[in-house]
Design a protein around this motif. Structure first.
Motif, PDB file in Angstrom:
ATOM      1  N   THR A  72       0.830  -1.205   0.000  1.00 26.61           N
ATOM      2  CA  THR A  72       0.000   0.000   0.000  1.00 26.61           C
ATOM      3  C   THR A  72       0.864   1.255   0.000  1.00 26.61           C
ATOM      4  O   THR A  72       0.596   2.211  -0.736  1.00 26.61           O
ATOM      5  CB  THR A  72      -0.925   0.001   1.230  1.00 26.61           C
ATOM      6  OG1 THR A  72      -1.797  -1.136   1.149  1.00 26.61           O
ATOM      7  CG2 THR A  72      -1.769   1.258   1.286  1.00 26.61           C
ATOM      8  N   ALA A  73       1.912   1.242   0.794  1.00 27.03           N
ATOM      9  CA  ALA A  73       2.784   2.411   0.888  1.00 27.03           C
ATOM     10  C   ALA A  73       3.589   2.633  -0.383  1.00 27.03           C
ATOM     11  O   ALA A  73       3.744   3.767  -0.845  1.00 27.03           O
ATOM     12  CB  ALA A  73       3.727   2.262   2.081  1.00 27.03           C
ATOM     13  N   GLU A  74       4.104   1.548  -0.974  1.00 30.48           N
ATOM     14  CA  GLU A  74       5.026   1.707  -2.100  1.00 30.48           C
ATOM     15  C   GLU A  74       4.327   1.867  -3.450  1.00 30.48           C
ATOM     16  O   GLU A  74       4.840   2.582  -4.320  1.00 30.48           O
ATOM     17  CB  GLU A  74       5.985   0.518  -2.172  1.00 30.48           C
ATOM     18  CG  GLU A  74       7.034   0.521  -1.075  1.00 30.48           C
ATOM     19  CD  GLU A  74       8.174  -0.445  -1.333  1.00 30.48           C
ATOM     20  OE1 GLU A  74       9.337  -0.088  -1.074  1.00 30.48           O
ATOM     21  OE2 GLU A  74       7.907  -1.579  -1.804  1.00 30.48           O
ATOM     22  N   MET A  75       3.193   1.152  -3.646  1.00 30.59           N
ATOM     23  CA  MET A  75       2.566   1.235  -4.975  1.00 30.59           C
ATOM     24  C   MET A  75       1.051   1.389  -4.945  1.00 30.59           C
ATOM     25  O   MET A  75       0.411   1.355  -5.988  1.00 30.59           O
ATOM     26  CB  MET A  75       2.974   0.048  -5.868  1.00 30.59           C
ATOM     27  CG  MET A  75       2.780  -1.344  -5.324  1.00 30.59           C
ATOM     28  SD  MET A  75       1.070  -1.954  -5.260  1.00 30.59           S
ATOM     29  CE  MET A  75       0.568  -1.872  -6.957  1.00 30.59           C
ATOM     30  N   GLU A 289     -19.422   3.931 -12.036  1.00 29.82           N
ATOM     31  CA  GLU A 289     -19.615   5.212 -11.348  1.00 29.82           C
ATOM     32  C   GLU A 289     -19.893   5.041  -9.854  1.00 29.82           C
ATOM     33  O   GLU A 289     -19.767   5.998  -9.090  1.00 29.82           O
ATOM     34  CB  GLU A 289     -20.746   5.992 -12.017  1.00 29.82           C
ATOM     35  CG  GLU A 289     -20.367   6.512 -13.405  1.00 29.82           C
ATOM     36  CD  GLU A 289     -21.499   7.240 -14.093  1.00 29.82           C
ATOM     37  OE1 GLU A 289     -22.674   7.027 -13.696  1.00 29.82           O
ATOM     38  OE2 GLU A 289     -21.228   8.001 -15.051  1.00 29.82           O
ATOM     39  N   LYS A 290     -20.254   3.849  -9.427  1.00 28.62           N
ATOM     40  CA  LYS A 290     -20.518   3.600  -8.010  1.00 28.62           C
ATOM     41  C   LYS A 290     -19.245   3.298  -7.219  1.00 28.62           C
ATOM     42  O   LYS A 290     -19.268   3.278  -5.985  1.00 28.62           O
ATOM     43  CB  LYS A 290     -21.495   2.425  -7.851  1.00 28.62           C
ATOM     44  CG  LYS A 290     -22.923   2.749  -8.238  1.00 28.62           C
ATOM     45  CD  LYS A 290     -23.829   1.548  -8.009  1.00 28.62           C
ATOM     46  CE  LYS A 290     -25.271   1.865  -8.351  1.00 28.62           C
ATOM     47  NZ  LYS A 290     -26.157   0.679  -8.145  1.00 28.62           N
ATOM     48  N   LEU A 291     -18.141   3.065  -7.909  1.00 27.66           N
ATOM     49  CA  LEU A 291     -16.904   2.706  -7.231  1.00 27.66           C
ATOM     50  C   LEU A 291     -16.352   3.886  -6.449  1.00 27.66           C
ATOM     51  O   LEU A 291     -16.457   5.039  -6.872  1.00 27.66           O
ATOM     52  CB  LEU A 291     -15.864   2.223  -8.241  1.00 27.66           C
ATOM     53  CG  LEU A 291     -16.204   0.933  -8.992  1.00 27.66           C
ATOM     54  CD1 LEU A 291     -15.184   0.680 -10.083  1.00 27.66           C
ATOM     55  CD2 LEU A 291     -16.284  -0.258  -8.036  1.00 27.66           C
ATOM     56  N   THR A 292     -15.724   3.564  -5.326  1.00 28.83           N
ATOM     57  CA  THR A 292     -15.115   4.585  -4.478  1.00 28.83           C
ATOM     58  C   THR A 292     -13.608   4.585  -4.683  1.00 28.83           C
ATOM     59  O   THR A 292     -12.941   3.567  -4.470  1.00 28.83           O
ATOM     60  CB  THR A 292     -15.419   4.322  -2.995  1.00 28.83           C
ATOM     61  OG1 THR A 292     -16.834   4.341  -2.801  1.00 28.83           O
ATOM     62  CG2 THR A 292     -14.762   5.374  -2.114  1.00 28.83           C
ATOM     63  N   MET A 293     -13.101   5.733  -5.102  1.00 29.32           N
ATOM     64  CA  MET A 293     -11.669   5.901  -5.295  1.00 29.32           C
ATOM     65  C   MET A 293     -11.119   6.679  -4.104  1.00 29.32           C
ATOM     66  O   MET A 293     -11.658   7.730  -3.744  1.00 29.32           O
ATOM     67  CB  MET A 293     -11.404   6.650  -6.601  1.00 29.32           C
ATOM     68  CG  MET A 293      -9.950   6.924  -6.912  1.00 29.32           C
ATOM     69  SD  MET A 293      -9.762   7.690  -8.543  1.00 29.32           S
ATOM     70  CE  MET A 293     -10.624   9.255  -8.279  1.00 29.32           C
ATOM     71  N   GLY A 294     -10.067   6.158  -3.457  1.00 27.74           N
ATOM     72  CA  GLY A 294      -9.552   6.858  -2.292  1.00 27.74           C
ATOM     73  C   GLY A 294      -8.349   6.178  -1.684  1.00 27.74           C
ATOM     74  O   GLY A 294      -7.715   5.313  -2.306  1.00 27.74           O
ATOM     75  N   ASP A 295      -8.025   6.558  -0.467  1.00 23.30           N
ATOM     76  CA  ASP A 295      -6.864   6.050   0.252  1.00 23.30           C
ATOM     77  C   ASP A 295      -6.917   4.514   0.289  1.00 23.30           C
ATOM     78  O   ASP A 295      -7.881   3.939   0.798  1.00 23.30           O
ATOM     79  CB  ASP A 295      -6.879   6.618   1.674  1.00 23.30           C
ATOM     80  CG  ASP A 295      -5.634   6.251   2.470  1.00 23.30           C
ATOM     81  OD1 ASP A 295      -4.917   5.316   2.068  1.00 23.30           O
ATOM     82  OD2 ASP A 295      -5.390   6.894   3.509  1.00 23.30           O
ATOM     83  N   GLY A 304      -7.285   2.372  -5.260  1.00 23.86           N
ATOM     84  CA  GLY A 304      -6.382   3.413  -4.801  1.00 23.86           C
ATOM     85  C   GLY A 304      -5.768   4.154  -5.974  1.00 23.86           C
ATOM     86  O   GLY A 304      -6.289   4.127  -7.093  1.00 23.86           O
ATOM     87  N   PRO A 305      -4.644   4.824  -5.734  1.00 19.16           N
ATOM     88  CA  PRO A 305      -3.989   5.570  -6.803  1.00 19.16           C
ATOM     89  C   PRO A 305      -3.248   4.630  -7.743  1.00 19.16           C
ATOM     90  O   PRO A 305      -3.056   3.451  -7.442  1.00 19.16           O
ATOM     91  CB  PRO A 305      -2.992   6.447  -6.033  1.00 19.16           C
ATOM     92  CG  PRO A 305      -2.621   5.596  -4.851  1.00 19.16           C
ATOM     93  CD  PRO A 305      -3.898   4.895  -4.460  1.00 19.16           C
ATOM     94  N   LYS A 339      -3.653  15.680  -3.919  1.00 16.34           N
ATOM     95  CA  LYS A 339      -2.510  14.798  -3.790  1.00 16.34           C
ATOM     96  C   LYS A 339      -2.845  13.389  -4.259  1.00 16.34           C
ATOM     97  O   LYS A 339      -3.993  12.947  -4.204  1.00 16.34           O
ATOM     98  CB  LYS A 339      -2.062  14.732  -2.333  1.00 16.34           C
ATOM     99  CG  LYS A 339      -1.387  15.991  -1.822  1.00 16.34           C
ATOM    100  CD  LYS A 339       0.064  16.058  -2.293  1.00 16.34           C
ATOM    101  CE  LYS A 339       0.793  17.217  -1.611  1.00 16.34           C
ATOM    102  NZ  LYS A 339       2.194  17.321  -2.061  1.00 16.34           N
ATOM    103  N   GLY A 340      -1.824  12.702  -4.700  1.00 17.09           N
ATOM    104  CA  GLY A 340      -1.984  11.300  -5.077  1.00 17.09           C
ATOM    105  C   GLY A 340      -2.141  11.123  -6.569  1.00 17.09           C
ATOM    106  O   GLY A 340      -2.674  11.986  -7.265  1.00 17.09           O
TER     107      GLY A 340
END
Length: 459
Positions: A72-75, A289-295, A304-305, A339-340
């Motif tokens: 999670t931290a690296e990629m 469109e229902k998907l949650t993009m985030g941390d 995630g990103p 950010k991200g």
């Protein structure tokens, strides 16, 4: 040439750690150590190698949370998916340990006037060049098979996941393997070529882009060394007229955005018969469109990103170029502020030849929709690609789907009415510009061994 490299958290864009690159001399000293380890490791019994791989599997499960957090931290991989990756890696080690002694055992063959053996002997140091998208799995995939076969292993990992690269080295040592049976090289491309040409390196395996594959294959061929390549793809998923559309949509969304779409065998092109196209398109867009993009550390995040800013920018350029060439963006397609290295779930339709969405691999959460008349046109469009890694077919007629998958679909792997990633007991690999050679299912254990014939004439 810079002599250091920094890893960066793709969610916060903060520097995680700075690493010093190895020089060519330092890398060659490691190769010598790994070769010396081979001289002892090759004499370790198959059963003892298997026992040690079983310990590797146990340690992976023990360290699952640690490894998932590092991914999670690296990629930017969501924690849940990092845990799944760890479970897959443990299963690969267990399968290799269970099946390896039998698959690598001597075989008796007939010989007039005597008897013969076919024996699978290790060759030496095997060099793996691996990407960042599955930072533990990509390494375990080739290293477990080769260690089981009696080879020793070098790793050049993608620079943005060097933390995991060093963790894998520690993993094998902690499991009880010789300290130099597996080593990580923190090197650049120039030093990598010298590694390929080193006299103790007997084979090269790469997972990466077709461009990288061409370069590494040429370098290995120039040194008369065998290579195995697992390259990119733009996997086609066929939605036939008799498909369960709700299932095809659900599976198709999962197959497109898993690991933020940064998966070689992701579902990338959806080739849909015209009689069900509108139904599939509308439902697919709704679910994307229902998907949650985030941390990715947040349980609520579906994706995630992307792993690096340049990768996101390249993907966005492909989307813009496709739209400029006639594609229609139904949702997504815009870089969010803040950010991200995030990129939203994106759906393109009116996708046609001449657009990156049709011709190339889009390594991120972007789906391409292509309407066709019937199943014959669907399979023709699916095969109208330089790639051939994976693919899928949705149909209520399983026998028809099986015939298409077996006889007509020009790929190394096909899913029917589902989406599966790699399985320890099944071959993994592709055709055409998706590479050559196979891993998993026991096949990887035979890629870099000397299949030797011994003929014994009896008096």
């Amino acid at each position: 040439m810079a002599n250091s490299h920094q890893t960066v958290n793709p969610t916060s864009e903060e520097v995680l750690r700075t690493y010093e690159l190895m020089s060519k001399d330092e890398a060659e000293a490691v190769i010598e150590q790994v070769h010396q380890a081979f001289l002892g490791w090759r004499d370790v019994s198959l059963e003892e190698r298997a026992e040690l791989l079983g310990k590797v599997a146990s340690l992976i499960r023990d360290r699952k949370e640690q490894y998932a957090k590092l991914m999670t931290a690296e990629m930017g991989k969501p924690l849940k998916q990092g845990r799944q990756e760890c479970e897959l890696c443990a299963a690969i080690c267990e399968y290799t340990a269970a099946e390896g002694p039998g698959l690598l055992a001597d075989e008796t063959r007939e010989l007039e006037g005597g008897r013969a053996l076919v024996t699978y002997q290790p060759q030496g140091v095997i060099y793996g060049i691996q990407p960042w998208n599955f930072p533990l799995y990509q390494v375990i995939r080739y290293s477990a098979a080769n260690l089981m076969a009696g080879n020793t292993v070098l790793l050049k990992h993608a620079a943005n996941v060097w933390g995991m690269a060093l963790e894998v080295e520690k993993l094998y040592q902690d499991a009880g393997l010789p300290s130099n049976a597996f080593r990580t090289l923190l090197i650049d491309h120039d030093v990598s070529e010298a590694v390929i040409n080193h006299k103790w390196v007997r084979g090269v395996t790469l997972t990466g882009s077709p461009g990288a594959g061409r370069i590494v294959a040429q370098q290995a061929a120039g040194a008369l060394k065998k290579s195995v390549l697992e390259l990119g793809s733009n996997d086609a998923y066929l939605v036939l007229a008799d498909a369960d559309i709700s299932k095809a949509v659900k599976v198709g969304v999962q197959g497109r955005v898993y690991n933020a779409g940064q998966t070689c065998v992701a579902a990338k092109r959806f080739i849909v018969e015209e009689s069900v196209y509108d139904e599939f398109r509308d439902a697919y867009v709704e679910q994307m469109e229902k998907l949650t993009m985030g941390d990715p550390a947040d349980k609520a995040s579906d994706l995630g990103p992307m792993a690096r800013g340049d990768l996101r920018d390249d993907l966005h350029d492909q989307v813009l170029e496709s739209v400029k060439a006639g594609a229609t963006c139904l949702t997504g397609g815009k870089i969010p502020a803040g950010k991200g290295f995030f990129y939203p779930p994106t759906v393109l339709e009116n996708v046609a030849p001449g657009q990156p969405a049709y011709d190339d691999e889009l390594f991120g959460p972007v789906a391409a929709l292509i309407k066709v008349r019937d199943a014959e046109e669907a399979i023709r469009v699916a095969n109208d690609s330089p790639y051939g890694l994976g693919g899928g077919i949705f149909s209520a007629d399983e026998n028809k789907a099986l015939r298409l998958a077996r006889d007509r679909f020009d790929t190394g792997m096909v899913n029917i009415n589902g989406y599966n990633l790699a399985k320890p007991n099944l071959p993994f690999g592709g055709v055409k510009e998706s590479g050559y050679g196979r891993e998993h299912g026991g096949f990887g254990m035979h890629e870099f061994v000397n299949t030797k014939a011994i003929m014994i004439t009896e008096s």
